[in-house]
Write an enzyme that holds these catalytic residues in place. Structure first.
Site, short mmCIF file in Angstrom:
data_model
loop_
_atom_site.label_atom_id
_atom_site.label_comp_id
_atom_site.label_asym_id
_atom_site.label_seq_id
_atom_site.Cartn_x
_atom_site.Cartn_y
_atom_site.Cartn_z
CG ASN A 13 -1.86 1.50 1.50
OD1 ASN A 13 -1.86 2.01 0.63
ND2 ASN A 13 -2.45 1.68 2.84
CE LYS A 15 0.22 3.40 4.35
NZ LYS A 15 -0.02 3.45 6.61
CG HIS A 98 -6.15 2.24 4.82
ND1 HIS A 98 -5.13 3.02 5.98
CD2 HIS A 98 -4.79 0.78 4.83
CE1 HIS A 98 -4.01 2.65 5.99
NE2 HIS A 98 -3.99 1.18 5.70
CD GLU A 100 -2.52 5.71 6.62
OE1 GLU A 100 -2.72 5.27 5.51
OE2 GLU A 100 -2.14 4.95 7.64
CD GLU A 170 -3.47 -2.58 6.75
OE1 GLU A 170 -3.06 -2.70 6.82
OE2 GLU A 170 -4.25 -1.36 7.21
N GLY A 176 2.23 1.67 10.65
CA GLY A 176 2.97 3.34 10.12
C GLY A 176 3.21 3.52 12.12
CB SER A 216 5.03 -1.99 12.16
OG SER A 216 3.75 -0.49 12.12
P1 PGA Z 1 2.71 -0.22 7.54
O1 PGA Z 1 1.16 0.41 7.09
O2 PGA Z 1 3.46 -1.21 7.12
O3 PGA Z 1 3.47 1.40 7.13
O4 PGA Z 1 2.13 -0.56 8.81
C1 PGA Z 1 -0.02 -0.82 6.49
C2 PGA Z 1 -0.98 -0.13 6.29
O5 PGA Z 1 -1.61 1.01 6.75
O6 PGA Z 1 -1.98 -0.63 5.54
#
Ligand code: PGA
Length: 257
Positions: A13, A15, A98, A100, A170, A176, A216
């Site tokens: 992803n 982003k 997601h 976010e 998630e 993140g 992560s």
């Molecule tokens: P990350 O993000 O691996 O940077 O924690 C995962 C995601 O947002 O799908």
């Protein structure tokens, strides 16, 4: 360990990162590195990159998708993108709900649910994200939240339609942040999700539904996460931004450690 017929999916992803120049050098590097990979390789990218990347991925094992869409067929929704536009641009799947989108842009499971219906109608594979916040986990609400998000986001979806869906668990506190759920924590939540699906849609649907872990994921922790029986893949943010580290995650079976 018995493996059911579920597909393994390693999804990146990106982003809101990359432009066409950096995307091009990335795919040029990634294609040979993952050409022999057993898992399905998915890349979810910003809207403007979809036409170029879906072209560049033709004839490879890389599947290009989007990170969001609107639920309406079309209309006066300034700044939004429809499922037909994604199809037209060459996307094959779309991340929906997601964290976010849920936490920064206030998307509800009801909205996510409408998007899931629209995506399926359009022939786009929905990758539906769910997960609890740190506070919810500390309050012992993980299962309640995950169950609610699953049932609401997938409301009205038939068992047949569920065969096209991917779930990504998630935990918000792991995205993140560098904090990863332990493989055991991931397994507990994944098994719980599968139980919820089994109760609502039956054994068969639950058995074939891929449930990815996200939060992560890195080359040095992917193997132990992937060893868990109910983890069918990973959704990777930060570590998918470099072709080398994403390729290592895709090829996790050959990694040492
Ligand atoms: P990350 O993000 O691996 O940077 O924690 C995962 C995601 O947002 O799908």
């Amino acid at each position: 360990m018995s493996r059911s017929p579920r597909q393994t999916v390693i999804a990146g992803n990106w982003k809101m990162y990359k432009t066409s120049a950096t995307a091009k050098s990335y795919v040029d590097k990634l294609v040979p590195l993952v050409a022999d990979a057993k898992p399905l390789v998915y890349l979810s990218v910003a809207f403007p990159l979809i036409p170029f990347l879906s072209q560049a991925a033709q004839g490879t094992n890389i599947v290009i998708g989007a990170q969001n869409m609107h639920d309406a067929e079309e209309g006066a929704f300034t700044g939004e993108v429809s499922s037909a536009m994604l199809n037209d641009a060459g996307a094959e799947f779309v991340i929906l709900g997601h964290s976010e989108r849920r936490h920064v842009f206030g998307e509800t499971s009801l909205f996510v649910n409408q998007k899931v219906h629209r995506a399926i109608k359009e022939g786009l594979q929905p990758m539906v994200c769910i997960g609890e916040t740190q506070q919810q986990r500390e309050q012992g609400l993980t299962e309640k939240i995950v169950k609610e998000q699953l049932l609401e986001s997938l409301d009205g979806i038939t068992a047949n339609q569920l065969e096209t869906v991917i779930i990504a668990y998630e935990p918000v506190w792991a995205i993140g942040t560098g904090l990863t759920a332990t493989p055991e924590q991931a397994q507990i939540s994944h098994a719980f999700c599968r139980d919820v699906i089994r109760s609502a849609w039956g054994f068969e649907a639950a058995d074939v539904l891929p449930i990815l872990y996200g939060g992560s994921v890195k080359p040095d922790n992917v193997r132990h996460i992937m060893e868990q029986e109910d983890v069918d893949g990973v959704l990777v943010g930060g570590a998918s931004l470099e072709a080398d580290s994403f390729a290592q995650i895709v090829n996790y079976q050959t990694l040492k450690g």
